[in-house]
Design a protein around this motif. Sequence first.
Motif, mmCIF file in Angstrom:
data_model
loop_
_atom_site.group_PDB
_atom_site.id
_atom_site.type_symbol
_atom_site.label_atom_id
_atom_site.label_comp_id
_atom_site.label_asym_id
_atom_site.label_seq_id
_atom_site.Cartn_x
_atom_site.Cartn_y
_atom_site.Cartn_z
ATOM 1 N N ASP A 1 1.758 9.439 -5.871
ATOM 2 C CA ASP A 1 2.049 10.851 -5.547
ATOM 3 C C ASP A 1 3.301 11.387 -6.242
ATOM 4 O O ASP A 1 3.427 12.595 -6.416
ATOM 5 C CB ASP A 1 2.221 11.022 -4.032
ATOM 6 N N ASN A 2 4.218 10.537 -6.615
ATOM 7 C CA ASN A 2 5.521 11.002 -7.098
ATOM 8 C C ASN A 2 5.882 10.574 -8.515
ATOM 9 O O ASN A 2 6.940 10.944 -9.009
ATOM 10 C CB ASN A 2 6.619 10.512 -6.151
ATOM 11 N N PHE A 3 5.047 9.780 -9.148
ATOM 12 C CA PHE A 3 5.367 9.292 -10.486
ATOM 13 C C PHE A 3 4.271 9.711 -11.460
ATOM 14 O O PHE A 3 3.091 9.486 -11.200
ATOM 15 C CB PHE A 3 5.481 7.761 -10.485
ATOM 16 N N ASN A 4 4.702 10.282 -12.575
ATOM 17 C CA ASN A 4 3.737 10.566 -13.640
ATOM 18 C C ASN A 4 3.840 9.446 -14.683
ATOM 19 O O ASN A 4 4.573 8.482 -14.501
ATOM 20 C CB ASN A 4 3.967 11.951 -14.253
ATOM 21 N N HIS B 1 13.340 1.296 -9.884
ATOM 22 C CA HIS B 1 14.359 0.511 -9.191
ATOM 23 C C HIS B 1 14.782 1.209 -7.893
ATOM 24 O O HIS B 1 14.913 0.577 -6.843
ATOM 25 C CB HIS B 1 15.572 0.282 -10.104
ATOM 26 N N ARG B 2 14.973 2.526 -7.948
ATOM 27 C CA ARG B 2 15.342 3.287 -6.743
ATOM 28 C C ARG B 2 14.241 3.222 -5.686
ATOM 29 O O ARG B 2 14.512 3.122 -4.495
ATOM 30 C CB ARG B 2 15.681 4.731 -7.102
ATOM 31 N N LEU B 3 12.984 3.266 -6.126
ATOM 32 C CA LEU B 3 11.871 3.148 -5.186
ATOM 33 C C LEU B 3 11.856 1.764 -4.540
ATOM 34 O O LEU B 3 11.645 1.628 -3.334
ATOM 35 C CB LEU B 3 10.543 3.429 -5.894
ATOM 36 N N LYS C 1 0.834 -1.202 0.000
ATOM 37 C CA LYS C 1 0.000 0.000 0.000
ATOM 38 C C LYS C 1 0.869 1.252 0.000
ATOM 39 O O LYS C 1 0.601 2.219 -0.724
ATOM 40 C CB LYS C 1 -0.917 -0.024 1.223
ATOM 41 N N LEU C 2 1.945 1.249 0.797
ATOM 42 C CA LEU C 2 2.879 2.374 0.829
ATOM 43 C C LEU C 2 3.522 2.585 -0.542
ATOM 44 O O LEU C 2 3.636 3.703 -1.027
ATOM 45 C CB LEU C 2 3.952 2.149 1.892
ATOM 46 N N PHE C 3 3.920 1.493 -1.185
ATOM 47 C CA PHE C 3 4.506 1.555 -2.519
ATOM 48 C C PHE C 3 3.536 2.236 -3.485
ATOM 49 O O PHE C 3 3.920 3.134 -4.231
ATOM 50 C CB PHE C 3 4.854 0.140 -3.003
ATOM 51 N N ASP C 4 2.279 1.808 -3.457
ATOM 52 C CA ASP C 4 1.274 2.387 -4.351
ATOM 53 C C ASP C 4 1.064 3.875 -4.079
ATOM 54 O O ASP C 4 0.924 4.674 -5.012
ATOM 55 C CB ASP C 4 -0.056 1.635 -4.224
ATOM 56 N N GLU C 5 1.048 4.261 -2.802
ATOM 57 C CA GLU C 5 0.859 5.671 -2.441
ATOM 58 C C GLU C 5 2.039 6.525 -2.917
ATOM 59 O O GLU C 5 1.844 7.595 -3.489
ATOM 60 C CB GLU C 5 0.687 5.823 -0.927
ATOM 61 N N ILE C 6 3.249 6.056 -2.666
ATOM 62 C CA ILE C 6 4.433 6.811 -3.100
ATOM 63 C C ILE C 6 4.444 6.938 -4.617
ATOM 64 O O ILE C 6 4.719 8.002 -5.166
ATOM 65 C CB ILE C 6 5.728 6.149 -2.590
#
Length: 109
Positions: free
Chosen positions: A83-86, A97-99, A75-80
């Motif tokens: 919010d941060n990837f277009n 990969h960095r994420l 869930k955290l992965f999906d939220e980040i």
Amino acid sequence: MKQEKRTKTNKIRFLIVTDFKIILAIDIKTQDTLDIHFVDLAKKFDFFLPWAGIEKAVYQGENPADVKAAEKLAKLFDEIKSDNFNEDDLKNKEKLHRLNIFLSRLLFC
């Protein structure tokens, strides 16, 4: 046979009885049993793997805490990501990969 003193004192692993039509066997250590037609014995070779020094794997269910942690991390992965990837970032393997590395490090913390 299970109750005999010789079985316990000699640390017998398998008790086997057959009339060459049916074979009955019990693994004293695991209490697994085998009751099959003698001609099908080759199909159940894995029952006797301990004789070759190979113990059978025992499946243990997943720990509920591990499942819950994995779900929260996903869930955290999906939220980040949301919010941060277009759209272009999602195609960028280096950013993803960095994420993944970040979340792996977070998991070990």
